[in-house]
Scaffold this motif. Structure first.
Motif, PDB file in Angstrom:
ATOM      1  N   UNK A 100       0.796  -1.087   0.068  1.00  0.00           N
ATOM      2  CA  UNK A 100       0.035   0.053  -0.028  1.00  0.00           C
ATOM      3  C   UNK A 100       0.805   1.147   0.099  1.00  0.00           C
ATOM      4  N   UNK A 101       1.878   1.206   0.756  1.00  0.00           N
ATOM      5  CA  UNK A 101       2.781   2.497   0.831  1.00  0.00           C
ATOM      6  C   UNK A 101       3.927   2.617  -0.313  1.00  0.00           C
ATOM      7  N   UNK A 102       4.489   1.448  -0.508  1.00  0.00           N
ATOM      8  CA  UNK A 102       5.592   1.648  -1.347  1.00  0.00           C
ATOM      9  C   UNK A 102       5.611   1.069  -2.862  1.00  0.00           C
ATOM     10  N   UNK A 103       4.493   0.589  -3.303  1.00  0.00           N
ATOM     11  CA  UNK A 103       4.350   0.389  -4.803  1.00  0.00           C
ATOM     12  C   UNK A 103       3.752   1.639  -5.341  1.00  0.00           C
ATOM     13  N   UNK A 104       2.861   2.568  -4.994  1.00  0.00           N
ATOM     14  CA  UNK A 104       1.747   2.077  -4.030  1.00  0.00           C
ATOM     15  C   UNK A 104       0.721   1.471  -4.825  1.00  0.00           C
ATOM     16  N   UNK A 105       0.079   0.515  -4.193  1.00  0.00           N
ATOM     17  CA  UNK A 105      -1.257  -0.115  -4.622  1.00  0.00           C
ATOM     18  C   UNK A 105      -2.510   0.723  -4.036  1.00  0.00           C
ATOM     19  N   UNK A 106      -3.601   1.112  -5.056  1.00  0.00           N
ATOM     20  CA  UNK A 106      -4.428   1.702  -4.451  1.00  0.00           C
ATOM     21  C   UNK A 106      -5.227   0.785  -3.505  1.00  0.00           C
ATOM     22  N   UNK A 107      -6.072   1.271  -2.531  1.00  0.00           N
ATOM     23  CA  UNK A 107      -6.591   0.412  -1.636  1.00  0.00           C
ATOM     24  C   UNK A 107      -7.593  -0.379  -2.205  1.00  0.00           C
ATOM     25  N   UNK A 108      -8.470   0.056  -3.165  1.00  0.00           N
ATOM     26  CA  UNK A 108      -9.419  -0.802  -4.044  1.00  0.00           C
ATOM     27  C   UNK A 108      -8.890  -1.712  -4.744  1.00  0.00           C
ATOM     28  N   UNK A 109      -7.493  -1.911  -4.998  1.00  0.00           N
ATOM     29  CA  UNK A 109      -6.944  -2.935  -5.901  1.00  0.00           C
ATOM     30  C   UNK A 109      -6.171  -3.888  -4.941  1.00  0.00           C
ATOM     31  N   UNK A 110      -6.355  -3.727  -3.805  1.00  0.00           N
ATOM     32  CA  UNK A 110      -5.801  -4.920  -2.937  1.00  0.00           C
ATOM     33  C   UNK A 110      -6.949  -5.508  -1.952  1.00  0.00           C
ATOM     34  N   UNK A 111      -7.034  -6.844  -1.928  1.00  0.00           N
ATOM     35  CA  UNK A 111      -7.896  -7.464  -1.138  1.00  0.00           C
ATOM     36  C   UNK A 111      -7.269  -8.596  -0.329  1.00  0.00           C
ATOM     37  N   UNK A 112      -8.145  -8.669   0.763  1.00  0.00           N
ATOM     38  CA  UNK A 112      -7.130  -9.946   1.615  1.00  0.00           C
ATOM     39  C   UNK A 112      -8.144 -10.839   2.184  1.00  0.00           C
ATOM     40  N   UNK A 113      -7.772 -12.106   1.978  1.00  0.00           N
ATOM     41  CA  UNK A 113      -8.616 -13.237   2.438  1.00  0.00           C
ATOM     42  C   UNK A 113      -8.200 -13.930   3.603  1.00  0.00           C
ATOM     43  N   UNK A 114      -8.534 -13.940   4.770  1.00  0.00           N
ATOM     44  CA  UNK A 114      -8.285 -14.380   5.935  1.00  0.00           C
ATOM     45  C   UNK A 114      -9.592 -14.906   6.717  1.00  0.00           C
ATOM     46  N   UNK A 115      -9.088 -16.082   7.635  1.00  0.00           N
ATOM     47  CA  UNK A 115     -10.227 -16.598   8.611  1.00  0.00           C
ATOM     48  C   UNK A 115     -10.804 -15.450   9.681  1.00  0.00           C
ATOM     49  N   UNK A 116      -9.747 -14.610   9.769  1.00  0.00           N
ATOM     50  CA  UNK A 116     -10.249 -13.452  10.990  1.00  0.00           C
ATOM     51  C   UNK A 116     -10.194 -12.065  10.166  1.00  0.00           C
ATOM     52  N   UNK A 117     -11.054 -11.948   9.399  1.00  0.00           N
ATOM     53  CA  UNK A 117     -11.144 -10.554   8.645  1.00  0.00           C
ATOM     54  C   UNK A 117     -11.406  -9.331   9.759  1.00  0.00           C
ATOM     55  N   UNK A 118     -12.208  -9.549  10.832  1.00  0.00           N
ATOM     56  CA  UNK A 118     -12.237  -8.632  12.002  1.00  0.00           C
ATOM     57  C   UNK A 118     -11.137  -8.187  12.426  1.00  0.00           C
ATOM     58  N   UNK A 119      -9.901  -9.224  12.375  1.00  0.00           N
ATOM     59  CA  UNK A 119      -8.562  -8.540  12.749  1.00  0.00           C
ATOM     60  C   UNK A 119      -7.790  -7.780  11.851  1.00  0.00           C
TER      61      UNK A 119
END
Length: 364
Positions: A100-119
Motif C-alpha cells: 500500500x505504501x511503497x508500490x503504492x497499490x490503491x486500497x481498492x486494488x488490494x483485497x485480503x482473504x483470511x479466517x479472521x477479517x475482523x482482525x
C-alpha cells in the motif's frame, strides 16, 4: 514507543536468560527474511504495474479511430494490477502495509482473504476489502500472494485451483512447500516462489533492528536486498529473477503482444540513467534480446511478427534457462538490473557504488 526505545529494562532481550541468548539470532534472521521477502514482492508488483501501464499506452496509441477506442474500452482484461493476499497473519499484514505504501497499490486494488477479517480493522479503514472467501479472491486478482501456514496450504489450493485464470500469477511465501508440489496442488504453472538461504553464523542480519517500511527506504539496506547482491546474511536464489522476467513475458502474451514487441517493452522498463562506461546515448547499454529468453533451436525460425510462447514458470525456476545463463555471465547486465531495482524504490544508486553493489556472484 520512541520514549521507551532506550530503556534497557523494557527491551525484548532483557527477559531472556543468559543461556538462551545464543538463540536471539533467530529473531534477527526472521526479520531479515521478512524485509527481503517484502522488498522483492514490492519490486515484482512495481514491475507488473509499470508493464501493464506501458502495454495500455502502446495499445491506445495504436487505436486511431473511435471504433477502435471503444473496442479497447470493452476489453475484458483489466489494465490495472489487482492484488490479493491469502492469509492475514504477521506476514500478510506486513506485506499489505508495504504494498500500500511503497508500490503504492490503491486500497481498492488490494483485497485480503483470511479466517479472521475482523482482525484487519486497520486495512478496512483504509478501504481494503477484507473477508474470508479464497475462491472469490483468486478469481478477482491478477496476482495472488500465498501468506498462509504450510498446514493450511493443501486445503487452500483445493479451494482456489478452479477459480483463477491461467494468466493469474500465484506468488507463494510458503517456503516449506517446494515448487513441484505447489504446481500439483494448484494444477497451475504461472507460479513464482522465492527461495532464500540464510548464511550460517552470520550475526549482523541487514535491517534486523528496523521496521520494514523504514528499512526499505534506507539506501544501504535496500541495496543489500538487491536480487543480484548476496549481502545482509539472507541470499535469494537468482532463479527468482528468471521467474520474474518470464512472468512479465506471460503478461505480454495475455495481452496479445508479439514477441519482438514484448522485448521492446521490457527494454523500455530499464532505467534511463546510463553509466560512464555506456555511451551518452545509451547505445552500448545491455538490452534484452531474443536469445536471452529462448533457445537457439527454438528461435532460429521465428520471424519478427511471431507470437510469444506461454512460459511454464515452475519449469523456468527449476531448470537452467538462456536468461539465467546471460545474467550469471554478464556483469554489465547485473549492474543495470541493480539500477532498475533501486530506482523502482525511488533510491537511485550512485554510479561510484556499482562495484560495491556486486559483492559476489548471485546465488544459484
Amino acid at each position: 514507543m520512541a520514549m521507551l526505545e532506550d530503556l534497557e529494562s523494557l527491551q525484548f532481550e532483557r527477559g531472556i536468560e543468559e543461556e538462551n541468548r545464543s538463540w536471539l539470532y533467530l529473531q534477527r534472521r526472521c526479520q531479515g527474511l521478512m524485509i527481503k521477502g517484502c522488498a522483492h514482492a514490492t519490486f515484482f508488483c512495481k514491475l507488473l504495474r509499470d508493464l501493464r501501464k506501458l502495454l495500455q499506452e502502446k495499445q491506445t496509441s495504436r487505436c486511431s479511430s473511435t471504433e477502435s477506442l471503444a473496442s479497447l474500452a470493452n476489453t475484458p482484461e483489466d489494465d490495472e494490477l489487482k492484488v490479493g493476499i491469502i492469509g492475514g497473519g504477521h506476514l500478510g499484514k506486513q506485506l499489505a502495509r508495504v504494498l500500500l505504501q511503497l508500490v503504492p497499490i490503491p486500497a481498492e486494488r488490494l483485497r485480503i482473504s483470511t479466517r479472521r477479517p475482523e482482525a484487519l480493522d486497520e486495512f478496512q479503514k483504509l478501504g481494503v476489502q477484507c473477508f474470508y472467501n479464497n475462491p472469490y479472491l483468486a478469481g478477482w486478482a491478477n496476482l495472488v500472494f500465498l501468506c498462509c501456514l504450510p498446514s493450511q496450504l493443501p486445503s487452500i489450493c483445493t479451494e482456489i485451483q478452479s477459480s483463477f485464470k491461467k494468466t493469474c500469477i500465484v506468488y507463494s511465501f510458503v517456503s516449506a512447500v517446494p515448487i513441484p508440489r505447489l504446481k500439483n496442488l494448484l494444477n497451475h504453472t504461472n507460479i513464482l516462489r522465492p527461495q532464500y538461504q540464510c548464511v550460517e553464523g552470520f550475526a549482523n542480519i541487514v535491517g534486523a533492528n528496523k521496521e520494514i517500511i523504514a528499512a526499505l527506504q534506507d539506501p544501504v539496506i535496500l541495496q543489500a536486498t538487491c536480487p543480484c547482491n548476496p549481502a545482509g546474511g539472507v541470499i535469494l536464489n537468482i532463479k527468482w529473477l528468471d521467474g520474474v522476467f518470464y512472468a512479465a513475458l506471460n503478461v505480454c502474451k495475455a495481452r496479445g503482444t508479439r514477441l519482438f514487441q514484448a522485448l521492446q517493452l521490457l527494454n523500455e522498463l530499464f532505467p534511463s540513467v546510463h553509466f560512464k562506461k555506456c555511451r551518452k546515448d545509451g547505445a552500448s547499454c545491455p538490452k534484452f534480446q531474443l536469445r536471452h529468453f529462448l533457445s537457439a533451436g527454438y528461435s532460429e525460425n521465428l520471424c519478427p511478427g511471431s507470437c510469444l510462447p506461454w512460459f511454464d514458470l515452475t519449469a523456468v525456476q527449476l531448470r537452467e534457462t538462456p536468461f539465467s545463463d546471460h545474467l550469471l555471465t554478464n556483469p554489465a547486465f547485473q549492474d543495470h538490473l541493480t539500477h532498475l531495482y533501486c530506482n523502482s524504490f525511488g533510491i537511485p544508486l550512485p554510479e561510484e557504488q556499482q562495484d560495491v553493489a556486486r559483492t559476489g556472484s548471485p546465488s544459484q
